[in-house]
Design a protein around this motif. Structure first.
Motif, PDB file in Angstrom:
ATOM      1  N   GLU A 453       0.829  -1.196   0.000  1.00  0.00           N
ATOM      2  CA  GLU A 453       0.000   0.000   0.000  1.00  0.00           C
ATOM      3  C   GLU A 453       0.868   1.252   0.000  1.00  0.00           C
ATOM      4  N   ASN A 455      -0.789   4.549   0.580  1.00  0.00           N
ATOM      5  CA  ASN A 455      -1.398   5.371   1.613  1.00  0.00           C
ATOM      6  C   ASN A 455      -1.669   4.519   2.862  1.00  0.00           C
ATOM      7  N   SER A 457      -2.351   4.703   7.014  1.00  0.00           N
ATOM      8  CA  SER A 457      -2.783   5.648   8.044  1.00  0.00           C
ATOM      9  C   SER A 457      -1.718   5.753   9.125  1.00  0.00           C
ATOM     10  N   GLY A 508       4.010   9.936  -6.729  1.00  0.00           N
ATOM     11  CA  GLY A 508       3.270   8.834  -6.135  1.00  0.00           C
ATOM     12  C   GLY A 508       3.560   7.486  -6.785  1.00  0.00           C
ATOM     13  N   LYS A 525       7.080  16.897   0.300  1.00  0.00           N
ATOM     14  CA  LYS A 525       5.831  16.286   0.722  1.00  0.00           C
ATOM     15  C   LYS A 525       4.634  17.026   0.149  1.00  0.00           C
ATOM     16  N   ASN A 529       1.562  15.637  -2.181  1.00  0.00           N
ATOM     17  CA  ASN A 529       0.134  15.799  -1.909  1.00  0.00           C
ATOM     18  C   ASN A 529      -0.589  16.413  -3.090  1.00  0.00           C
ATOM     19  N   THR A 532      -0.941  13.690  -5.890  1.00  0.00           N
ATOM     20  CA  THR A 532      -1.749  12.505  -5.587  1.00  0.00           C
ATOM     21  C   THR A 532      -3.109  12.844  -4.982  1.00  0.00           C
ATOM     22  N   SER A 534      -3.529  13.897  -1.913  1.00  0.00           N
ATOM     23  CA  SER A 534      -3.527  13.539  -0.491  1.00  0.00           C
ATOM     24  C   SER A 534      -3.468  14.801   0.363  1.00  0.00           C
ATOM     25  N   ASP A 535      -3.858  14.663   1.660  1.00  0.00           N
ATOM     26  CA  ASP A 535      -3.788  15.800   2.597  1.00  0.00           C
ATOM     27  C   ASP A 535      -2.411  15.870   3.235  1.00  0.00           C
TER      28      ASP A 535
END
Length: 535
Positions: A453, A455, A457, A508, A525, A529, A532, A534-535
């Motif tokens: 994976e 992403n 958490s 990514g 970073k 984000n 991709t 992403s936050d």
């Protein structure tokens, strides 16, 4: 006047002639006299020349003519002081007249015999008769239409006393001639010989120079053939012939030699057909689709490899993995890989070396795994990992493979590998205050979870205390997380020295960018984000 032994005498030969009877050739000659039968020969007065040894006969003085020495040639009239035999006659200084009898110095009365008179020469010829060419044109009796008894009667004694070379021939009349039959038999034998020679000659030519036996067409059915490492063209041909693919080894070798790519056939398992022409067999083996090999790619995990082995061996799922977990110490690992590593999840991880391996139905998991481990051990031995581990401040060679597996997993391209390697070593340093010796690699977390994976958490990462989680455990994971290839191993042994501490796959997927400070890392970073979502 008569020359010695080879001229003609004024009178004909006579039984009372001293050269013919018991006197002369066999008679004794007095010392100092050269005679025929004891009478002194007279020649015109000539200055006397000394001969070897100063004696008459073989060793004496001969008035008038140079003396012939049967052991040294004609007397050359050299100075008497010159004596190559030390002043003695060749035969020990014993005087003998020409033709006289001398002591036998060699233990046989035939040593250096003088010439025989004509009558005795005929006698010698009679004792050893030559082949008789026959009465007409020198042909043999067999071809002259004569009976065998006609031509080869014994020789009588007449030739010994009367001067004839051969005896009378006997019995010419009254016998049946067999020459025509003999010629017919000879002709048949000769013709038969030619026929046999021609037959065997043709067979020899076919065996040596004719085309090798071969099938026609592309064959039918399917058969699996394993070609071992280092197999020659003849080895491959033998394997194919044993499997019923080709008809002869020579046909395959010839076809392989004609194909420009024939020598590129590699080891592995091939799905072939029965009774193929040699040319078709070569073409199929050069087609990548025919290879029934299991290809281990760089960075592949053992869990994936075990499943592929089970499929090809047609074994129930989990068979190979179960065997590996139970028998890993019997598969040929180096001693340093057998050391105490209690937290290692799979002791064969990193030792199923990326390559192509024959894996087909009928083989055993043990055979396949041993082949892979053997290849890995050979590759790692070439690096001298024990000394390299010490130079890189690592615990043991297994740590070097672990670094290479991280480089392989995190780097997107080979150009990234050396920079990625430097990031690993810089974060392992005790002086690292940026991450406090935490590697913080997603790849290690994915490995322990058996996933891939991007992403993940933060909660999952920070709450997991598994030894392979490099977000919560300092240093390297307990063991490799994949099977690194050659490029990744090279990068692990020789990192860059530019001060890289961070990296981010900003797109990514395939593009990795590096940073030296935390501030630079934050910028990368943000870029990630943005690309991709992403936050």
């Amino acid at each position: 006047m008569t020359e010695y032994g080879r001229g003609r005498s004024p009178e004909p030969w006579h039984p009372e002639d001293p050269l013919y009877g018991d006197q002369g050739w066999a008679g004794q000659a007095s010392a100092g006299q050269g005679s025929y039968g004891g009478q002194q020969q007279h020649y015109p007065q000539q200055p006397q020349q000394p001969s070897y040894g100063g004696q008459q006969g073989y060793g004496g003085q001969q008035p008038g003519y140079p003396q012939h020495d049967y052991n040294g040639g004609w007397d050359t009239g050299q100075n008497p002081a010159y004596d190559p035999y030390g002043g003695h006659d060749t035969y020990g200084g014993q005087p003998v007249a020409y033709g006289g009898e001398r002591p036998d110095q060699y233990g046989t009365p035939d040593a250096y015999p003088p010439p025989r008179p004509p009558g005795r020469r005929r006698e010698v010829q009679q004792e050893t008769p030559d082949w008789d060419p026959g009465p007409d044109q020198g042909e043999h009796a067999f071809f002259a239409n004569r009976d065998d008894d006609d031509d080869y009667d014994d020789y009588d004694d007449g030739g010994r006393s009367g001067g004839g070379g051969r005896g009378e021939r006997r019995g010419r009349g009254g016998k049946k001639r067999r020459g025509g039959c003999a010629c017919l038999v000879l002709s048949l034998v000769f013709a038969g010989g030619l026929g046999a020679a021609g037959y065997y000659g043709i067979q020899f030519y076919k065996d040596r120079f004719g085309a090798a036996e071969d099938y026609a067409g592309g064959g039918s059915g399917q058969v699996s053939v394993e070609i071992p490492k280092g197999a020659t063209g003849y080895d491959i041909g033998n394997k194919l012939k044993e499997a019923g693919v080709v008809k002869s080894v020579d046909a395959f070798v010839a076809a392989q030699g004609k194909d420009p790519k024939g020598q590129s056939i590699q080891a592995g398992v091939y799905l072939m057909k029965k009774e193929m022409s040699a040319e078709s067999a070569v073409d199929l083996m050069l087609d990548p689709k025919s290879r029934n090999n299991l290809v281990i790619s760089e960075g592949m995990r053992n869990s994936v490899i075990y499943r592929e082995i089970d499929k090809r061996l047609e074994q129930p799922k989990g068979t190979t993995e179960k065997y590996a977990k139970k028998n890993w110490q019997k598969l040929g690992l180096p001693d340093w890989a057998k050391n105490d590593h209690p937290d290692v999840k799979d002791h064969l991880e990193g030792f199923l070396y990326p390559s192509s391996y024959p894996v087909a139905k009928g083989m055993k998991p043990e055979t396949v795994l041993k082949d892979m481990v053997e290849n890995a051990t050979e590759q790692y031995d070439a690096y001298d990992l024990e000394s390299k581990a010490e130079a890189l401040n690592l615990k043991d060679p297994l740590d070097v493979i672990s670094v290479a597996s991280l480089v392989q997993a995190e780097g997107k391209t080979h150009a990234d590998f050396r920079k990625m390697s430097e990031v690993v070593y810089n974060r392992l340093k005790p002086s690292n205050t940026e991450t406090n010796q935490l590697l913080q690699f997603d790849s290690t977390f994915n490995y322990l979870k058996g996933q891939s994976e991007i992403n993940i958490s933060e909660k999952d990462i920070l709450t997991n205390k598994d030894p392979y989680n490099t977000y919560t455990r300092k240093g390297l994971p307990p063991g490799p997380i994949s099977n690194p290839g050659k490029e990744a191993m090279g990068a692990a042994l020789k990192p860059t020295e530019d001060g890289w501490m961070y990296f981010v796959a900003t797109d990514g997927m395939n593009k990795t960018e590096f940073a030296k400070t935390h501030a630079e890392f934050l910028k990368l970073k943000e870029k990630f984000n943005a690309n991709t979502g992403s936050d």
